[in-house]
Every structure is written in structure tokens, then in C-alpha cells.
Design a protein around this motif. Structure first.
Motif, PDB file in Angstrom:
ATOM      1  N   VAL A  41       5.650 -17.419   7.054  1.00  0.00           N
ATOM      2  CA  VAL A  41       6.678 -17.342   6.313  1.00  0.00           C
ATOM      3  C   VAL A  41       7.594 -18.473   6.306  1.00  0.00           C
ATOM      4  O   VAL A  41       8.237 -18.696   7.370  1.00  0.00           O
ATOM      5  CB  VAL A  41       7.370 -15.753   6.273  1.00  0.00           C
ATOM      6  CG1 VAL A  41       8.711 -15.880   5.313  1.00  0.00           C
ATOM      7  CG2 VAL A  41       6.621 -14.830   6.126  1.00  0.00           C
ATOM      8  N   SER A  42       7.927 -18.946   5.190  1.00  0.00           N
ATOM      9  CA  SER A  42       8.636 -20.283   5.238  1.00  0.00           C
ATOM     10  C   SER A  42       9.966 -19.998   4.345  1.00  0.00           C
ATOM     11  O   SER A  42      10.020 -19.465   3.374  1.00  0.00           O
ATOM     12  CB  SER A  42       8.113 -21.460   4.803  1.00  0.00           C
ATOM     13  OG  SER A  42       7.106 -21.831   5.430  1.00  0.00           O
ATOM     14  N   GLU A  43      11.143 -20.578   5.007  1.00  0.00           N
ATOM     15  CA  GLU A  43      12.500 -20.466   4.244  1.00  0.00           C
ATOM     16  C   GLU A  43      13.392 -21.686   4.487  1.00  0.00           C
ATOM     17  O   GLU A  43      12.984 -22.501   5.427  1.00  0.00           O
ATOM     18  CB  GLU A  43      13.253 -19.078   4.910  1.00  0.00           C
ATOM     19  CG  GLU A  43      12.513 -17.783   4.638  1.00  0.00           C
ATOM     20  CD  GLU A  43      12.820 -17.226   3.381  1.00  0.00           C
ATOM     21  OE1 GLU A  43      13.532 -17.685   2.491  1.00  0.00           O
ATOM     22  OE2 GLU A  43      12.088 -16.402   2.798  1.00  0.00           O
ATOM     23  N   THR A  44      14.034 -21.802   3.743  1.00  0.00           N
ATOM     24  CA  THR A  44      15.065 -23.120   3.900  1.00  0.00           C
ATOM     25  C   THR A  44      16.248 -22.460   3.976  1.00  0.00           C
ATOM     26  O   THR A  44      17.048 -21.616   3.244  1.00  0.00           O
ATOM     27  CB  THR A  44      15.011 -23.793   2.569  1.00  0.00           C
ATOM     28  OG1 THR A  44      13.774 -24.158   2.292  1.00  0.00           O
ATOM     29  CG2 THR A  44      15.872 -25.102   2.727  1.00  0.00           C
ATOM     30  N   GLY A  45      17.163 -23.073   5.293  1.00  0.00           N
ATOM     31  CA  GLY A  45      18.532 -22.639   5.275  1.00  0.00           C
ATOM     32  C   GLY A  45      19.251 -24.048   5.646  1.00  0.00           C
ATOM     33  O   GLY A  45      19.130 -24.966   5.286  1.00  0.00           O
ATOM     34  N   PHE A  46      20.499 -23.913   6.455  1.00  0.00           N
ATOM     35  CA  PHE A  46      21.416 -24.877   6.902  1.00  0.00           C
ATOM     36  C   PHE A  46      21.651 -24.737   8.421  1.00  0.00           C
ATOM     37  O   PHE A  46      21.575 -23.650   8.913  1.00  0.00           O
ATOM     38  CB  PHE A  46      22.410 -24.960   5.926  1.00  0.00           C
ATOM     39  CG  PHE A  46      23.597 -23.757   6.067  1.00  0.00           C
ATOM     40  CD1 PHE A  46      24.320 -23.803   7.197  1.00  0.00           C
ATOM     41  CD2 PHE A  46      23.582 -22.674   5.395  1.00  0.00           C
ATOM     42  CE1 PHE A  46      25.463 -22.938   7.222  1.00  0.00           C
ATOM     43  CE2 PHE A  46      24.485 -21.444   5.629  1.00  0.00           C
ATOM     44  CZ  PHE A  46      25.295 -21.639   6.618  1.00  0.00           C
ATOM     45  N   TYR A  47      22.125 -25.753   8.856  1.00  0.00           N
ATOM     46  CA  TYR A  47      22.623 -25.628  10.180  1.00  0.00           C
ATOM     47  C   TYR A  47      24.073 -26.470   9.979  1.00  0.00           C
ATOM     48  O   TYR A  47      24.575 -27.341   9.254  1.00  0.00           O
ATOM     49  CB  TYR A  47      21.902 -26.157  11.241  1.00  0.00           C
ATOM     50  CG  TYR A  47      21.550 -27.792  11.488  1.00  0.00           C
ATOM     51  CD1 TYR A  47      22.308 -28.488  12.071  1.00  0.00           C
ATOM     52  CD2 TYR A  47      20.528 -28.260  10.464  1.00  0.00           C
ATOM     53  CE1 TYR A  47      21.913 -29.815  12.201  1.00  0.00           C
ATOM     54  CE2 TYR A  47      20.271 -29.630  10.527  1.00  0.00           C
ATOM     55  CZ  TYR A  47      21.027 -30.302  11.280  1.00  0.00           C
ATOM     56  OH  TYR A  47      20.679 -31.633  11.234  1.00  0.00           O
ATOM     57  N   ILE A  48      25.121 -25.998  11.339  1.00  0.00           N
ATOM     58  CA  ILE A  48      26.259 -26.986  11.308  1.00  0.00           C
ATOM     59  C   ILE A  48      26.871 -26.514  12.589  1.00  0.00           C
ATOM     60  O   ILE A  48      26.599 -25.476  13.167  1.00  0.00           O
ATOM     61  CB  ILE A  48      27.334 -26.233  10.177  1.00  0.00           C
ATOM     62  CG1 ILE A  48      28.623 -27.188  10.178  1.00  0.00           C
ATOM     63  CG2 ILE A  48      27.627 -24.774  10.394  1.00  0.00           C
ATOM     64  CD1 ILE A  48      29.734 -26.922   9.346  1.00  0.00           C
TER      65      ILE A  48
END
Length: 164
Positions: A41-48
């Protein structure tokens, strides 16, 4: 000795230290394995997050980081402990272990993740850089998983950073 203690000792002995902020996109994949079958399963997110660059020598910098990583319903605090090696004035290679603390691990899931990271960084100036890294998840996140069953989380990170 805690990670903080190690960082303080290394920082005292280091030749030069920089601190900074970074942010970007995380293209995550969760790989499921059960009885010989595989699914992803692939998802796109963010990091900070924040990082330190601790120069150990001219050819080696220790780069610990603390990142908040958000992917759909799966948030974690990532703690990469990277070795940074210059290839040229602008290009650097990054490699090292990474820990992850899952903030919303559900029933049957472990809250501690670990893996290995590798990537490259390009310095536009002394202050700004871009990076691309891959985190290979090694931990089986299924709590009490029988033999042949696993869930592993990996991610490809692309972002920018600023040294303070």
C-alpha cells in the motif's frame, strides 16, 4: 547513556556544529506479507523537523535528526542518525540507522520502528540544500506476528533544508 548524552559528548569534541530545519514529501509504502502472499500500500505524506551537523573530520559529519512524519493515518517521530560524507563541494552521501516512534499504532501494531537510510544531498549554498533519501523499514510492525506474517514501513523522502 542516552542519545542526548552521546550528542552532547560528540558536540563538545566536534570541530564545528550547525543546526537547521528541513521539510519535504514522503512517499511511503507499507509491505504486507502473509502465508507467502505479498501486498503493498502506498501513500504520500510530508515530513518536517530539525537536524544538527556535527563535523567530526573533513571527510565525516554526524547528522542526527528529529522529524515528524505524517502519512494519512500513520504518524511517527523519526530519528535518523546519519553519517554524512562529502563527494564534492556540493554533493554529500548520507547513510545510517533510523528509529521511528509510531504515534498512532493501533491494536496489534508495535509502536517502535527501525530501519536503514541512505541518500544524497546537494548544497545550493552554505545555508540551503535539497535531499533525496530512502528509508528501508526492517522492523516487523505486527505485534506477536506468527512466522511468515509481517508488516514493514519504508519511505522515499525528497525535501529542502535550511541551516541556521
Amino acid at each position: 547513556m542516552t542519545i542526548f548524552g552521546i550528542l552532547v559528548i560528540v558536540n563538545v569534541n566536534a570541530q564545528e556544529s550547525n543546526f537547521g530545519l528541513k521539510a519535504g514529501a514522503d512517499f511511503a509504502s507499507m509491505k504486507l506479507k502473509a502465508e507467502g502472499d505479498n501486498a503493498s500500500v502506498s501513500e504520500t505524506g510530508f515530513y518536517i523537523g530539525a537536524f544538527a551537523e556535527i563535523a567530526i573530520s573533513d571527510s565525516f559529519t554526524f547528522q542526527p535528526e528529529v522529524l515528524y512524519v505524517s502519512i494519512e493515518d500513520l504518524d511517527q517521530i523519526a530519528i535518523p542518525l546519519l553519517a554524512k560524507f562529502p563527494v564534492s563541494e556540493e554533493f554529500n552521501v548520507l547513510v545510517g540507522p533510523a528509529l521511528g516512534i509510531m504515534l498512532d499504532a493501533g491494536d496489534g501494531m508495535k509502536s517502535l520502528n527501525f530501519g536503514a537510510e541512505a541518500g544524497i544531498a546537494y548544497d545550493f549554498s552554505e545555508d540551503f540544500f535539497v535531499e533525496a533519501r530512502y528509508n528501508l523499514g526492517l522492523a516487523n510492525l505486527l505485534d506477536g506476528a506468527p512466522s511468515g506474517y509481517s508488516v514493514k514501513l519504508s519511505g522515499f523522502f525528497v525535501g529542502i533544508g535550511y541551516r541556521l
